[in-house]
Enzyme design. Structure first.
Site, mmCIF file in Angstrom:
data_model
loop_
_atom_site.group_PDB
_atom_site.id
_atom_site.type_symbol
_atom_site.label_atom_id
_atom_site.label_comp_id
_atom_site.label_asym_id
_atom_site.label_seq_id
_atom_site.Cartn_x
_atom_site.Cartn_y
_atom_site.Cartn_z
ATOM 1 N N GLU A 42 -4.550 -9.204 2.471
ATOM 2 C CA GLU A 42 -5.001 -9.451 3.485
ATOM 3 C C GLU A 42 -6.348 -10.334 3.678
ATOM 4 O OE1 GLU A 42 -3.129 -5.280 3.355
ATOM 5 O OE2 GLU A 42 -3.656 -6.892 2.324
ATOM 6 N N GLU A 44 0.730 -1.282 0.117
ATOM 7 C CA GLU A 44 -0.057 -0.053 0.006
ATOM 8 C C GLU A 44 1.035 1.291 0.030
ATOM 9 O OE1 GLU A 44 -4.225 -0.461 2.157
ATOM 10 O OE2 GLU A 44 -2.704 -1.470 3.379
#
Length: 250
Positions: free
Chosen positions: A116, A95
């Protein structure tokens, strides 16, 4: 392992604030641990939040809003930000890389991606949104829902990287030197136009571009570069445009 933590978020906030005031022309980020850019966010800290849902519900949104504000601040910097992915970059590590303007992968046994959903959670640092804007919604759905992690060469094929190199940091520094050979304000205004206009309608985006274009043209550095260029004989002009120039002092 090179895990990101809440303390590291504090440090990142301070770094971004410092870059905003800095005379640096380009920012290059790399991992400080061999073979690791940022493995991912600390799973232990995430689990602590899951184990205390009342506290998490109270403080979690504030924490995520703060993190998103910090990462948005990177795109609002005048300087281009380059991620030298010199190792694994998964979860928040990727990210952070997606929040950079350019990404350079490192050839080797490394993995990049948003993993995730394998843990029953989703990216919480803007990953779903930035990934979709880079590779398109369909590809982002495939990568996120399947929690796919990619080898550097695969990430390059998906358009997630600008290039792959044996030495990501060295390659990123070479790109930084190339950018430093361009007039500072032109680079800053080009970055502004691209970031601010990307999610607007074409008409509104063209207004953003026009504003940035005029701001760039009114600088001394633009005048100096244009005068240098028009002084050249016509046969030499293409070579001048192709040449990687020495860093400018503007």
């Amino acid at each position: 392992m090179n895990y990101y933590t809440e303390q590291a978020i504090d440090e990142l906030e301070g770094l971004v604030a410092g870059w905003r005031r800095s005379d640096a022309r380009v920012i290059v980020l790399c991992g400080g641990v061999s073979g690791k850019f940022i493995t991912h966010f600390s799973a232990e800290e995430i689990l602590d939040g899951v184990r205390a849902p009342e506290t998490f519900i109270d403080k979690g949104p504030i924490r995520n809003e703060r993190l998103n504000r910090i990462l948005r601040g990177m795109s609002e910097l005048n300087q281009p930000v380059i991620a030298a992915l010199n190792g694994d970059a998964m979860g928040f590590g990727f990210e952070l890389a997606l929040a950079c303007d350019l990404r350079v992968g490192q050839i080797g046994d490394h993995r990049y991606g948003l993993c995730e959903t394998s843990l029953g959670i989703i990216p919480g640092g803007g990953g779903t949104q930035r990934l979709a804007r880079v590779v398109g919604l369909g590809t982002a759905l495939d990568l996120v829902l399947r929690a796919r992690v990619l080898k550097p060469e695969e990430a390059l094929d998906y358009g997630l990287l600008s290039t792959c190199a044996e030495d990501a940091l060295g390659a990123a520094q070479n790109i930084a030197r190339e950018i430093c050979g361009k007039p500072r304000h032109g680079v800053a205004m080009a970055k502004r136009a691209l970031h601010r206009g990307y999610n607007l309608s074409l008409a509104d985006a063209l207004t953003v571009e026009t504003d940035a274009s005029f701001r760039a043209r009114l600088t001394d550095s633009a005048r100096d570069a244009l005068e240098e260029y028009v002084a050249l004989p016509f046969p030499e002009r293409r070579d001048w445009l192709e040449h990687v120039h020495e860093p400018r002092l503007d």
